[in-house]
Write a protein that holds these residues in place. Structure first.
Motif, PDB file in Angstrom:
ATOM      1  N   HIS A  30       0.845  -1.202   0.000  1.00 18.72           N
ATOM      2  CA  HIS A  30       0.000   0.000   0.000  1.00 18.72           C
ATOM      3  C   HIS A  30       0.880   1.252   0.000  1.00 18.72           C
ATOM      4  O   HIS A  30       0.629   2.208  -0.744  1.00 18.72           O
ATOM      5  N   ALA A  31       1.912   1.262   0.829  1.00 19.73           N
ATOM      6  CA  ALA A  31       2.826   2.406   0.877  1.00 19.73           C
ATOM      7  C   ALA A  31       3.547   2.574  -0.456  1.00 19.73           C
ATOM      8  O   ALA A  31       3.685   3.702  -0.955  1.00 19.73           O
ATOM      9  N   LEU A  32       3.985   1.473  -1.048  1.00 14.71           N
ATOM     10  CA  LEU A  32       4.662   1.538  -2.342  1.00 14.71           C
ATOM     11  C   LEU A  32       3.740   2.123  -3.407  1.00 14.71           C
ATOM     12  O   LEU A  32       4.155   2.988  -4.176  1.00 14.71           O
ATOM     13  N   ASP A  33       2.489   1.684  -3.438  1.00 12.73           N
ATOM     14  CA  ASP A  33       1.522   2.230  -4.392  1.00 12.73           C
ATOM     15  C   ASP A  33       1.307   3.723  -4.176  1.00 12.73           C
ATOM     16  O   ASP A  33       1.265   4.506  -5.123  1.00 12.73           O
ATOM     17  N   THR A  34       1.184   4.130  -2.925  1.00 11.29           N
ATOM     18  CA  THR A  34       0.977   5.545  -2.591  1.00 11.29           C
ATOM     19  C   THR A  34       2.169   6.389  -3.033  1.00 11.29           C
ATOM     20  O   THR A  34       2.004   7.454  -3.644  1.00 11.29           O
ATOM     21  N   ILE A  35       3.379   5.922  -2.733  1.00 12.03           N
ATOM     22  CA  ILE A  35       4.592   6.663  -3.087  1.00 12.03           C
ATOM     23  C   ILE A  35       4.741   6.760  -4.601  1.00 12.03           C
ATOM     24  O   ILE A  35       5.021   7.834  -5.137  1.00 12.03           O
ATOM     25  N   CYS A  36       4.545   5.650  -5.295  1.00 15.35           N
ATOM     26  CA  CYS A  36       4.673   5.660  -6.756  1.00 15.35           C
ATOM     27  C   CYS A  36       3.653   6.599  -7.384  1.00 15.35           C
ATOM     28  O   CYS A  36       3.965   7.311  -8.338  1.00 15.35           O
ATOM     29  N   HIS A  37       2.446   6.629  -6.842  1.00  9.79           N
ATOM     30  CA  HIS A  37       1.426   7.543  -7.354  1.00  9.79           C
ATOM     31  C   HIS A  37       1.845   9.007  -7.136  1.00  9.79           C
ATOM     32  O   HIS A  37       1.743   9.830  -8.043  1.00  9.79           O
ATOM     33  N   GLU A  38       2.333   9.306  -5.930  1.00  8.52           N
ATOM     34  CA  GLU A  38       2.771  10.680  -5.616  1.00  8.52           C
ATOM     35  C   GLU A  38       3.945  11.119  -6.487  1.00  8.52           C
ATOM     36  O   GLU A  38       4.046  12.276  -6.865  1.00  8.52           O
ATOM     37  N   PHE A  39       4.848  10.197  -6.784  1.00 12.82           N
ATOM     38  CA  PHE A  39       6.028  10.505  -7.587  1.00 12.82           C
ATOM     39  C   PHE A  39       5.778  10.359  -9.082  1.00 12.82           C
ATOM     40  O   PHE A  39       6.693  10.556  -9.879  1.00 12.82           O
ATOM     41  N   ASP A  40       4.539  10.014  -9.466  1.00 10.23           N
ATOM     42  CA  ASP A  40       4.182   9.772 -10.873  1.00 10.23           C
ATOM     43  C   ASP A  40       5.153   8.763 -11.482  1.00 10.23           C
ATOM     44  O   ASP A  40       5.778   9.000 -12.513  1.00 10.23           O
ATOM     45  N   LEU A  41       5.246   7.639 -10.821  1.00 12.50           N
ATOM     46  CA  LEU A  41       6.209   6.602 -11.151  1.00 12.50           C
ATOM     47  C   LEU A  41       5.480   5.275 -11.282  1.00 12.50           C
ATOM     48  O   LEU A  41       4.612   4.957 -10.472  1.00 12.50           O
ATOM     49  N   GLY A  42       5.830   4.506 -12.287  1.00  6.73           N
ATOM     50  CA  GLY A  42       5.253   3.179 -12.430  1.00  6.73           C
ATOM     51  C   GLY A  42       5.724   2.272 -11.313  1.00  6.73           C
ATOM     52  O   GLY A  42       6.776   2.494 -10.720  1.00  6.73           O
ATOM     53  N   SER A  43       4.951   1.258 -11.011  1.00  2.00           N
ATOM     54  CA  SER A  43       5.344   0.313  -9.963  1.00  2.00           C
ATOM     55  C   SER A  43       6.570  -0.483 -10.406  1.00  2.00           C
ATOM     56  O   SER A  43       6.620  -0.975 -11.532  1.00  2.00           O
ATOM     57  N   PRO A  44       7.545  -0.632  -9.520  1.00  2.00           N
ATOM     58  CA  PRO A  44       8.747  -1.388  -9.878  1.00  2.00           C
ATOM     59  C   PRO A  44       8.473  -2.888  -9.919  1.00  2.00           C
ATOM     60  O   PRO A  44       7.556  -3.390  -9.269  1.00  2.00           O
ATOM     61  N   ILE A  45       9.293  -3.584 -10.666  1.00  2.00           N
ATOM     62  CA  ILE A  45       9.239  -5.031 -10.735  1.00  2.00           C
ATOM     63  C   ILE A  45      10.193  -5.577  -9.674  1.00  2.00           C
ATOM     64  O   ILE A  45      11.361  -5.189  -9.616  1.00  2.00           O
ATOM     65  N   TRP A  46       9.670  -6.458  -8.823  1.00  2.00           N
ATOM     66  CA  TRP A  46      10.485  -7.045  -7.762  1.00  2.00           C
ATOM     67  C   TRP A  46      11.282  -8.215  -8.319  1.00  2.00           C
ATOM     68  O   TRP A  46      10.705  -9.230  -8.709  1.00  2.00           O
ATOM     69  N   LEU A  47      12.594  -8.099  -8.345  1.00  2.00           N
ATOM     70  CA  LEU A  47      13.466  -9.186  -8.755  1.00  2.00           C
ATOM     71  C   LEU A  47      13.888  -9.972  -7.503  1.00  2.00           C
ATOM     72  O   LEU A  47      13.738  -9.481  -6.378  1.00  2.00           O
ATOM     73  N   ASP A  48      14.408 -11.167  -7.683  1.00  2.00           N
ATOM     74  CA  ASP A  48      14.807 -11.999  -6.541  1.00  2.00           C
ATOM     75  C   ASP A  48      15.781 -11.277  -5.609  1.00  2.00           C
ATOM     76  O   ASP A  48      15.663 -11.370  -4.388  1.00  2.00           O
ATOM     77  N   ALA A  49      16.719 -10.553  -6.182  1.00  2.00           N
ATOM     78  CA  ALA A  49      17.690  -9.816  -5.362  1.00  2.00           C
ATOM     79  C   ALA A  49      17.007  -8.739  -4.526  1.00  2.00           C
ATOM     80  O   ALA A  49      17.389  -8.514  -3.367  1.00  2.00           O
ATOM     81  N   ASN A  50      15.991  -8.092  -5.091  1.00  2.00           N
ATOM     82  CA  ASN A  50      15.249  -7.075  -4.344  1.00  2.00           C
ATOM     83  C   ASN A  50      14.517  -7.693  -3.156  1.00  2.00           C
ATOM     84  O   ASN A  50      14.518  -7.140  -2.049  1.00  2.00           O
ATOM     85  N   ILE A  51      13.906  -8.825  -3.385  1.00  2.00           N
ATOM     86  CA  ILE A  51      13.155  -9.498  -2.320  1.00  2.00           C
ATOM     87  C   ILE A  51      14.097  -9.897  -1.189  1.00  2.00           C
ATOM     88  O   ILE A  51      13.795  -9.677  -0.008  1.00  2.00           O
TER      89      ILE A  51
END
Length: 84
Positions: A30-51
């Motif tokens: 939810h926070a990620l969606d809110t931040i991406c919306h505020e920054f006018d940024l598409g949602s990032p793709i989570w790669l294994d290293a990110n997780i």
């Protein structure tokens, strides 16, 4: 907290507070969606290293590899700040 960096400088930063009874995972997305919306940024793709980074450090960096669109910054960092 979501922060956008370019050349080691902070371009944008936003803190999202979520006091709901939702699970930690739901709060994070939810926070990620809110931040991406505020920054006018598409949602990032989570790669294994990110997780793995997020699970270990409660912090993750998303770079150009995590986005479909071309970025005008170096990376986007998502960090969980928990108050006791």
């Amino acid at each position: 907290m979501g922060t956008i960096y370019k050349d080691t400088h902070i371009l944008k930063s936003l803190v999202v507070c979520d006091d709901t009874k939702d699970s930690r995972t739901k709060k994070v997305f939810h926070a990620l969606d809110t931040i991406c919306h505020e920054f006018d940024l598409g949602s990032p793709i989570w790669l294994d290293a990110n997780i793995k980074d997020f699970q270990r450090f409660s912090k993750v960096r998303f770079s150009q590899d995590n986005f479909i669109e071309v970025l005008d910054f170096d990376y986007f960092q998502l960090e969980i700040i928990e108050e006791d």
